[in-house]
Motif scaffolding. Structure first.
Motif, mmCIF file in Angstrom:
data_model
loop_
_atom_site.group_PDB
_atom_site.id
_atom_site.type_symbol
_atom_site.label_atom_id
_atom_site.label_comp_id
_atom_site.label_asym_id
_atom_site.label_seq_id
_atom_site.Cartn_x
_atom_site.Cartn_y
_atom_site.Cartn_z
ATOM 1 N N UNK B 167 39.441 30.304 31.899
ATOM 2 C CA UNK B 167 38.483 29.946 32.945
ATOM 3 C C UNK B 167 39.259 29.387 34.129
ATOM 4 N N UNK B 168 38.930 29.862 35.319
ATOM 5 C CA UNK B 168 39.500 29.296 36.546
ATOM 6 C C UNK B 168 38.352 28.689 37.339
ATOM 7 N N UNK B 169 38.519 27.442 37.748
ATOM 8 C CA UNK B 169 37.497 26.788 38.564
ATOM 9 C C UNK B 169 38.098 26.514 39.936
ATOM 10 N N UNK B 170 37.410 26.963 40.968
ATOM 11 C CA UNK B 170 37.893 26.733 42.333
ATOM 12 C C UNK B 170 36.865 25.913 43.090
ATOM 13 N N UNK B 171 37.335 24.868 43.757
ATOM 14 C CA UNK B 171 36.496 24.089 44.653
ATOM 15 C C UNK B 171 36.675 24.602 46.087
ATOM 16 N N UNK B 172 35.696 24.302 46.949
ATOM 17 C CA UNK B 172 35.834 24.610 48.374
ATOM 18 C C UNK B 172 35.253 25.950 48.789
ATOM 19 N N UNK B 173 34.578 26.651 47.863
ATOM 20 C CA UNK B 173 33.754 27.801 48.250
ATOM 21 C C UNK B 173 34.436 29.147 48.391
ATOM 22 N N UNK B 174 35.775 29.184 48.473
ATOM 23 C CA UNK B 174 36.441 30.482 48.636
ATOM 24 C C UNK B 174 36.444 31.227 47.308
ATOM 25 N N UNK B 175 36.114 32.508 47.358
ATOM 26 C CA UNK B 175 36.081 33.313 46.128
ATOM 27 C C UNK B 175 37.284 34.231 46.103
ATOM 28 N N UNK B 176 38.440 33.625 45.865
ATOM 29 C CA UNK B 176 39.682 34.411 45.817
ATOM 30 C C UNK B 176 40.698 33.626 44.996
ATOM 31 N N UNK B 177 41.703 34.309 44.504
ATOM 32 C CA UNK B 177 42.707 33.650 43.672
ATOM 33 C C UNK B 177 43.849 33.072 44.500
ATOM 34 N N UNK B 178 44.077 33.599 45.708
ATOM 35 C CA UNK B 178 45.154 33.080 46.567
ATOM 36 C C UNK B 178 46.505 33.056 45.844
ATOM 37 N N UNK B 179 46.776 34.097 45.059
ATOM 38 C CA UNK B 179 48.088 34.196 44.418
ATOM 39 C C UNK B 179 48.277 33.324 43.193
ATOM 40 N N UNK B 180 47.180 32.793 42.638
ATOM 41 C CA UNK B 180 47.256 31.875 41.482
ATOM 42 C C UNK B 180 47.586 32.656 40.214
ATOM 43 N N UNK B 181 48.812 32.550 39.733
ATOM 44 C CA UNK B 181 49.246 33.120 38.453
ATOM 45 C C UNK B 181 48.613 34.488 38.180
ATOM 46 N N UNK B 182 49.035 35.521 38.892
ATOM 47 C CA UNK B 182 48.351 36.817 38.762
ATOM 48 C C UNK B 182 48.354 37.392 37.353
ATOM 49 N N UNK B 183 49.362 37.078 36.546
ATOM 50 C CA UNK B 183 49.382 37.626 35.189
ATOM 51 C C UNK B 183 48.470 36.828 34.259
ATOM 52 N N UNK B 184 48.561 35.510 34.333
ATOM 53 C CA UNK B 184 47.735 34.686 33.437
ATOM 54 C C UNK B 184 46.259 34.740 33.808
ATOM 55 N N UNK B 185 45.922 35.246 34.997
ATOM 56 C CA UNK B 185 44.516 35.265 35.431
ATOM 57 C C UNK B 185 43.835 36.616 35.208
ATOM 58 N N UNK B 186 44.534 37.598 34.644
ATOM 59 C CA UNK B 186 43.949 38.951 34.586
ATOM 60 C C UNK B 186 42.599 39.003 33.875
ATOM 61 N N UNK B 187 42.390 38.205 32.853
ATOM 62 C CA UNK B 187 41.113 38.259 32.122
ATOM 63 C C UNK B 187 40.268 36.996 32.326
ATOM 64 N N UNK B 188 40.694 36.108 33.198
ATOM 65 C CA UNK B 188 40.008 34.819 33.348
ATOM 66 C C UNK B 188 38.631 34.973 33.992
#
Lengths: 221, 221
Positions: B167-188
């Motif tokens: 699970x990835x939780x982002x604050x601040x309303x943007x719906x993007x990963x911004x380069x956050x761990x592209x491999x570990x996030x593939x199924x998040x």
């Protein structure tokens, strides 16, 4: 929405056409029967993208992960992908099929379009179609082929001809990438629709474009 | 929400604590003054994660992209990261700082914690902290260090000790990963809150966990 109100367009849109099986079940059909209903929506979207001046679209066809599903489903989405390409051959687009062709699960009919750009008609738009794709395969290709110099990783991806995506639209309510081009998606804005893909309406596309206009592009800066 | 209602917990949660600068502006402060208000929310979240039995958290500290911002902002988020680690040293966690230490923009104070796990107190939870991180750097590390055999790419990432995120939780309303761990996030699964990170409330965490419980986990299958 009128075209004139769109002042900031994405150059490249990624499409995750999810929900075909759930749509089938909600229409008293077997799960595998849903995929064939996912072909026409792709062409509706293609027409809208040309109309609005989008330069590139990438469709998530199916993945190597997906082929772990029951054989009847796998056969159904393979056939839907083949039909979609045969239909596109009568339109105006440059097509690039990206996927692992070294596997019997890659449809033979699509080998002529695999990993090279093919021009149909007037080639009005670039369409990338991921068929038997895998994020892991994509990256491994780079490891196996890149010289060990900096900056060569990205140019040696199996998907290296697919440009960075600006906007990803996913149907079917899931808020995840499911392995969709991890490198090209690093800065993409991600818009999710709850409707299933076979229920595609042009309003969905304009909702996503309208939302995209309100985002800023920082590329992480 | 009571703990007893959570039947399906993410093992590993990624945190994108965005909106510090917008929060500062909305409180009549300079943009760079926002970062220091982002430290305490991280500890509130840390306490909640321990309470609910989350095993691993990864915080997106700052990226090499971020350091293109004005120097006063860069200095402010570097200092905030250092303060956060100094404060964590008095708690109970295993810490792993992941980032490019070969750059003067990596805070010297954090070198002892870089790219190795350090245990504080009872080590109740694994905390990964991305500091001067870059998705490109992470992948290039693999290219430079992996033998050219299949399956070695992932074990040679600079972030190879960071597990797959659920699970990835982002604050601040943007719906993007911004380069956050592209491999570990593939199924998040990706949950976005409109509130700015300094306005963190425990309810945000429980909203995200509640939503996560309703998702299925298919890992692309």
């Amino acid at each position: 929405m009128q075209k004139s109100t769109l002042t900031r367009l994405p150059r490249h849109i990624g499409i995750i056409p999810d929900g075909n099986r759930r749509w089938a079940q909600s229409h008293s059909k077997e799960k595998h029967e849903g995929y064939v209903y996912g072909i026409d929506p792709g062409f509706d979207l293609y027409e809208l993208c040309i109309k609005e001046g989008i330069k590139e679209i990438t469709f998530y066809g199916f993945t190597q992960d997906n082929t772990k599903r029951p054989a009847i489903q796998t056969k159904a989405f393979q056939e839907a992908c083949v039909h979609a390409v045969m239909k596109l051959a009568h339109r105006d687009a440059n097509l690039l099929v990206v996927g692992n062709t070294q596997s019997p699960l890659f449809p033979k009919e699509l080998l002529p379009y695999a990993n090279q750009k093919v021009c149909f008609g007037k080639g009005l738009i670039q369409i990338n179609f991921l068929v038997n794709y895998s994020w892991n395969w994509d990256l491994m290709h780079s490891l196996a082929n890149a010289p060990r110099a900096k900056s060569d990783l990205l140019t040696h991806l199996a998907s290296s001809s697919v440009s960075r995506m600006d906007l990803i639209i996913r149907w079917g309510g899931r808020r995840r990438l499911s392995g969709f081009l991890p490198i090209q998606s690093v800065y993409a804005d991600f818009y999710v629709l709850d409707e299933f893909w076979p229920d595609f309406k042009s309003d969905h596309f304009y909702q996503a474009l309208d939302w995209y206009q309100q985002q800023d592009v920082t590329l992480g800066g």
